[in-house]
Enzyme design. Structure first.
Site, short mmCIF file in Angstrom:
data_model
loop_
_atom_site.label_atom_id
_atom_site.label_comp_id
_atom_site.label_asym_id
_atom_site.label_seq_id
_atom_site.Cartn_x
_atom_site.Cartn_y
_atom_site.Cartn_z
N ARG A 109 0.83 -1.21 0.00
CA ARG A 109 0.00 0.00 0.00
C ARG A 109 0.86 1.26 0.00
O ARG A 109 0.33 2.35 -0.06
CB ARG A 109 -0.82 0.03 1.28
CG ARG A 109 -2.30 -0.32 1.15
CD ARG A 109 -2.85 0.00 2.50
NE ARG A 109 -4.24 -0.05 2.74
CZ ARG A 109 -5.02 -1.11 2.83
NH1 ARG A 109 -4.56 -2.29 2.53
NH2 ARG A 109 -6.27 -0.99 3.19
N ARG A 119 -18.40 -2.13 8.72
CA ARG A 119 -17.37 -2.69 9.60
C ARG A 119 -16.98 -1.63 10.62
O ARG A 119 -17.31 -0.46 10.43
CB ARG A 119 -16.17 -3.06 8.72
CG ARG A 119 -15.28 -4.16 9.26
CD ARG A 119 -14.29 -4.61 8.21
NE ARG A 119 -13.31 -3.58 7.92
CZ ARG A 119 -12.50 -3.60 6.86
NH1 ARG A 119 -12.57 -4.58 5.99
NH2 ARG A 119 -11.64 -2.63 6.66
#
Ligand code: ADP
Length: 184
Positions: A88, A129
């Protein structure tokens, strides 16, 4: 096969990863899953990662690189693997390259899922979430644009990048992914 799967939060990487590992029969290496599991198990890494995950901030490179290295040592990764949510950052990508070069196990391709931001926000809010609140979502989007997106150029220069339209039904998206993989 070794595949890196890149996409903004909510792009559908989780759903498509499940499809892909079934198709390719390689293990799924999701750093998000590994870090969430570590957190549940209250390991040192997990306790440290928890506050980053909740704030939607990136866990520091050395920690992420370490957990990935541990996972890659497992015998099931010898035949390949699907990297989901890793790398990332440029630092993570360079560490991965070093590791794969040393082991003479190069990447085969990089898939980047492309989905417009308004659709991403709708999907994330529907998913709900713990880290899918607006503040954390905004941080993850900003980091994606500024820190992760430059990896697309990095992999494009190596001739590995395939951008996939991530809109439409999960089946439509998977058909696009399969078309790329079956031509590689
Ligand atoms: P999403 O793609 O929806 O953001 P992930 O499950 O990939 O979800 O990641 C959840 C969180 O885990 C991230 O917001 C970050 O805190 C942490 N994380 C996962 N992968 C990495 C990574 N490669 N580098 C740094 N932090 C990571």
């Amino acid at each position: 096969m070794r595949i890196v799967f890149i996409g903004p939060p909510g792009a559908g990487k989780g759903t498509q990863s499940a499809n892909l590992i079934g198709h390719l029969k390689v293990p799924h290496l999701s750093t998000g899953d590994i870090l969430r599991l570590a957190r549940e198990e209250k390991t040192k890494v997990g306790l440290m990662a928890a506050e980053f995950i909740d704030a939607g901030r990136l866990v520091h490179d050395p920690v992420v690189v370490e957990v990935v290295g541990e996972r890659l040592k497992q015998p099931d990764c010898q035949k390949g693997c699907l990297f989901d949510g890793f790398p990332r950052t440029l630092g993570q990508a360079e560490s991965l390259d070093d590791y794969l070069d040393t082991n003479e196990t190069p990447l085969d391709l990089v898939l980047a899922l492309d989905v417009p931001e308004n659709i991403l926000i709708e999907r994330l809010i529907a998913r709900g979430r713990g880290d899918d609140n607006l503040d954390a979502i905004q941080t993850r989007f900003n980091d994606y644009q500024t820190i992760t997106r430059p990896l697309l150029d990095y992999y494009e220069r190596r001739g590995l990048l395939h951008e996939i339209d991530g809109t439409g039904t999960p089946e439509e998206v998977f058909d696009r992914i399969k078309a790329v993989i079956d031509n590689t």
